[in-house]
Write a protein that holds these residues in place. Sequence first.
Motif, PDB file in Angstrom:
ATOM      1  N   PRO A  11     120.171  60.167 117.412  1.00  0.00           N
ATOM      2  CA  PRO A  11     118.915  59.763 118.059  1.00  0.00           C
ATOM      3  C   PRO A  11     118.030  58.846 117.209  1.00  0.00           C
ATOM      4  O   PRO A  11     117.174  58.157 117.737  1.00  0.00           O
ATOM      5  CB  PRO A  11     118.206  61.101 118.318  1.00  0.00           C
ATOM      6  N   ILE A  12     118.184  58.866 115.877  1.00  0.00           N
ATOM      7  CA  ILE A  12     117.359  58.160 114.892  1.00  0.00           C
ATOM      8  C   ILE A  12     116.060  58.908 114.631  1.00  0.00           C
ATOM      9  O   ILE A  12     115.629  59.075 113.496  1.00  0.00           O
ATOM     10  CB  ILE A  12     117.050  56.699 115.297  1.00  0.00           C
ATOM     11  N   ARG A  21     125.465  65.302 123.652  1.00  0.00           N
ATOM     12  CA  ARG A  21     125.420  64.842 125.038  1.00  0.00           C
ATOM     13  C   ARG A  21     124.117  64.080 125.248  1.00  0.00           C
ATOM     14  O   ARG A  21     123.062  64.478 124.774  1.00  0.00           O
ATOM     15  CB  ARG A  21     125.510  66.029 125.992  1.00  0.00           C
ATOM     16  N   LEU A  22     124.226  62.976 125.979  1.00  0.00           N
ATOM     17  CA  LEU A  22     123.073  62.139 126.304  1.00  0.00           C
ATOM     18  C   LEU A  22     122.980  62.035 127.817  1.00  0.00           C
ATOM     19  O   LEU A  22     123.933  61.590 128.481  1.00  0.00           O
ATOM     20  CB  LEU A  22     123.239  60.747 125.692  1.00  0.00           C
ATOM     21  N   ALA A  23     121.843  62.462 128.384  1.00  0.00           N
ATOM     22  CA  ALA A  23     121.662  62.439 129.835  1.00  0.00           C
ATOM     23  C   ALA A  23     120.840  61.218 130.234  1.00  0.00           C
ATOM     24  O   ALA A  23     119.797  60.925 129.636  1.00  0.00           O
ATOM     25  CB  ALA A  23     120.968  63.712 130.302  1.00  0.00           C
ATOM     26  N   ILE A  60     127.248  57.712 119.541  1.00  0.00           N
ATOM     27  CA  ILE A  60     126.295  56.996 120.390  1.00  0.00           C
ATOM     28  C   ILE A  60     125.004  56.829 119.607  1.00  0.00           C
ATOM     29  O   ILE A  60     124.432  57.806 119.108  1.00  0.00           O
ATOM     30  CB  ILE A  60     126.048  57.744 121.709  1.00  0.00           C
ATOM     31  N   ILE A  61     124.560  55.578 119.479  1.00  0.00           N
ATOM     32  CA  ILE A  61     123.335  55.262 118.743  1.00  0.00           C
ATOM     33  C   ILE A  61     122.436  54.414 119.644  1.00  0.00           C
ATOM     34  O   ILE A  61     122.897  53.861 120.649  1.00  0.00           O
ATOM     35  CB  ILE A  61     123.639  54.500 117.433  1.00  0.00           C
ATOM     36  N   GLY A 360     114.325  52.075 121.070  1.00  0.00           N
ATOM     37  CA  GLY A 360     114.529  52.157 119.626  1.00  0.00           C
ATOM     38  C   GLY A 360     115.081  53.480 119.141  1.00  0.00           C
ATOM     39  O   GLY A 360     115.569  53.575 118.026  1.00  0.00           O
ATOM     40  N   SER A 361     115.006  54.523 119.973  1.00  0.00           N
ATOM     41  CA  SER A 361     115.581  55.828 119.627  1.00  0.00           C
ATOM     42  C   SER A 361     116.034  56.506 120.918  1.00  0.00           C
ATOM     43  O   SER A 361     115.644  56.100 122.014  1.00  0.00           O
ATOM     44  CB  SER A 361     114.564  56.710 118.886  1.00  0.00           C
ATOM     45  N   LEU A 362     116.867  57.523 120.770  1.00  0.00           N
ATOM     46  CA  LEU A 362     117.424  58.205 121.946  1.00  0.00           C
ATOM     47  C   LEU A 362     116.592  59.431 122.290  1.00  0.00           C
ATOM     48  O   LEU A 362     117.020  60.573 122.168  1.00  0.00           O
ATOM     49  CB  LEU A 362     118.884  58.597 121.678  1.00  0.00           C
TER      50      LEU A 362
END
Length: 430
Positions: A11-12, A21-23, A60-61, A360-362
């Motif tokens: 996520p940074i 996991r990214l929704a 994933i970034i 810029g971030s997740l």
Amino acid sequence: MTIYEADWICPISSSPIRNGRLAVDNGKIIPLPRGEGVRAESAPREGLNPATILFPGCAIIPGFVNAHSHLELTILRGFLEDLSFTDWIPKLTRTKYQHLTRNELLASASLGCVEMIRAGVTCLGEVMDVGTAWQAMRQFGLQGIAFQEVFGPAESQADEAIADLQKKIDAYRPAQTDTLRVGVSPHAPYTVSPKLFQAVNRFAEQESLRMTTHIAESEDEGMFVRRSAGVFAKRWAERGIGLGLLRPEMLLVHAIDLEDTDFDLLRSKQPALVHCPKSNAKLAHGVARIPEIRDTGITIGLGTDSVASNNVVDMFEEMRAAIFQQRARTKQFDAIDAQSALRMATLGGAECLGLSRLLGSLDPGKRADFVVVDLTDPAVQPVYDPITAMVYSASRHNVRATFIGGREMSVDSKHLIGECAAIAERLMRA
């Protein structure tokens, strides 16, 4: 809603998540729902169950934020090699204005957009001249700020330059969004008079526009700004133009040739800075004192500059150059670490552009601009830590997919490559 699973989510804004996991829903990152998602191939066509897309062996970034670029100069990659900066600048200027048409500069900017997307860049701090970069960024879905350049070394040019700037900004503005905006860029101290610098600054404040400028890029420029000496000052003196003053409340680019007293100015004014380590080195300008600049508390992002002075858009290379240059200069291994470099290339760049609330971030609520990085390459394996593995070992070739606004970007460059090759062939004969 779609859920993306990968070996690592970075996520940074927080630590990497293993088997994360990214929704994503409607182009934005959302909090993960309760329960497990359904595999994409077995997801029902209707209902509330989210589809899940798997990226095994990947991280994933956030999409990279290239905080200083010149898309319109992509056509000049390899055209200005091994020249001193005082020869490089006039050759670039002559070529752009005397040998390239607007349509050719649009093809150049478009090819640059394709390169950015394939390298995992989703957001730019783009400095443009004729406006084709704004057109190309909109066409290819890139976010960021397109800064309209302003030139005028003679004070007599200031009023006309401001009037022209107003017309251009008025023409661009109707197409702005929250994350694709226009700004202004007085080019540099040796191409913009003090009167014009001040006029552009007033214009930016009145119109609520962000600013950027090339500053302290070389020793010659530093001599000119501080002492009215050196190559640039000589050229100004020949044209009867006096020494100008700079206003620091803007996004600074380069900042290599700094004196100790300049750090007090940074500390008090708190501008942002874009560091372009590869371009700085290739043009023999030197190495910016990034740890010392960082200690002033200002925000720092990373930029590639144009491919005319760098050659490739690869933010992994840029991060490594930033780290290795500072460690070699200071002889301190902790001058910059991998985590800091990745932040500079993502969230730091978004902060430089005033867009960190949206990208810029997740984080939930932000745009779903993200990059899938393949970690299965033998050159990257084994992976003990995903951030150090990517920063020290990966390259643009490890970018497996780039998503902008939740949509995977697929671009066909065959026609553009052919068109730009024909333009380059003509330039070589010119």
